[in-house]
Write a protein that holds these residues in place. Structure first.
Motif, short mmCIF file in Angstrom:
data_model
loop_
_atom_site.label_atom_id
_atom_site.label_comp_id
_atom_site.label_asym_id
_atom_site.label_seq_id
_atom_site.Cartn_x
_atom_site.Cartn_y
_atom_site.Cartn_z
N MET A 18 0.85 -1.17 0.00
CA MET A 18 0.00 0.00 0.00
C MET A 18 0.90 1.24 0.00
O MET A 18 1.79 1.37 0.82
CB MET A 18 -0.90 -0.03 1.24
N ASN A 19 0.65 2.15 -0.95
CA ASN A 19 1.46 3.36 -0.99
C ASN A 19 0.92 4.41 -0.01
O ASN A 19 -0.12 4.22 0.63
CB ASN A 19 1.55 3.91 -2.43
N TYR A 20 1.63 5.52 0.08
CA TYR A 20 1.28 6.57 1.04
C TYR A 20 -0.15 7.08 0.80
O TYR A 20 -0.94 7.23 1.74
CB TYR A 20 2.28 7.72 0.95
N TYR A 21 -0.46 7.37 -0.46
CA TYR A 21 -1.79 7.90 -0.79
C TYR A 21 -2.89 6.93 -0.38
O TYR A 21 -3.90 7.32 0.21
CB TYR A 21 -1.87 8.22 -2.29
N GLU A 22 -2.69 5.65 -0.70
CA GLU A 22 -3.68 4.64 -0.34
C GLU A 22 -3.83 4.53 1.18
O GLU A 22 -4.93 4.40 1.70
CB GLU A 22 -3.30 3.28 -0.94
N ALA A 23 -2.71 4.58 1.89
CA ALA A 23 -2.75 4.50 3.35
C ALA A 23 -3.49 5.70 3.94
O ALA A 23 -4.30 5.54 4.87
CB ALA A 23 -1.32 4.42 3.91
N GLU A 24 -3.22 6.89 3.43
CA GLU A 24 -3.90 8.09 3.92
C GLU A 24 -5.39 8.05 3.61
O GLU A 24 -6.21 8.45 4.43
CB GLU A 24 -3.26 9.35 3.31
N THR A 25 -5.73 7.56 2.41
CA THR A 25 -7.14 7.44 2.04
C THR A 25 -7.84 6.46 2.97
O THR A 25 -8.96 6.72 3.44
CB THR A 25 -7.28 7.00 0.57
#
Length: 189
Positions: A1-8
């Motif tokens: 999971m990338n940063y954007y996916e984790a934040e979402t």
């Protein structure tokens, strides 16, 4: 999971159940809409490209309207057109009205089974392209494998060509140059 996916995911988990329900309701409605529109397509490659074009459509209309409040972009799946009493069904048609001019784009999704497997198919496709051009269409062709590999890239290429042909890019450059000149004058003044 990338940063954007984790934040979402983190943001999603922090939403109230009611807000999540509303988002899911909107997504379900959009899913029904896309399912209905893509049902008009004759192949999965047409469906993939149409989905990505529709995804970009709203943003592109907004971009064009920043230069022309009357600008419009319309997308049609399996549109029938006629040339000298000969009817053609175009995979995807995009009509763009921008700065008082109408631009027509015929997007052809060439799956291996129906295009250029035989000499007759190749001749038929070339004649069809000439006749679409005679009707004022800019014909944009994709091999099925191009779309299958990356429908987003194919849709991006379609809109890049539309922006170039309609003069949108020129308007953008002119605005950029005016902004740059305006900022230079403010610094000097």
């Amino acid at each position: 999971m990338n940063y954007y996916e984790a934040e979402t995911e983190k943001t999603w988990n922090g939403l109230s159940d009611r807000v999540k329900q509303e988002i899911e309701s909107i997504l379900l409605s959009y899913k029904r809409h896309l399912t209905h529109i893509t049902s008009k397509c004759e192949s999965p490659i047409e469906q993939l490209l149409l989905i990505r074009l529709l995804e970009m459509w709203e943003y592109k209309v907004s971009d064009f309207r920043s230069f022309d409040k009357d600008a419009d972009i319309r997308i049609f799946a399996q549109k029938d057109v006629e040339y000298k009493r000969k009817k053609y069904r175009v995979d995807i048609v995009i009509e763009v009205n921008f700065q008082g001019k109408k631009y027509l784009f015929a997007i052809e999704c060439d799956g291996h089974e129906f295009h250029e497997r035989t000499k007759e198919q190749a001749l038929r496709d070339k004649k069809r392209q000439r006749e679409l051009t005679a009707m004022g269409y800019c014909v944009i062709r994709f091999a099925g494998s191009e779309i299958w590999e990356s429908p987003f890239r194919a849709a991006r290429e379609v809109f890049d060509l539309i922006e170039e042909i309609t003069g949108f890019n020129e308007c953008l450059m002119q605005m950029f140059e005016e902004d740059t000149l305006g900022q230079s004058a403010e610094v000097e003044g």
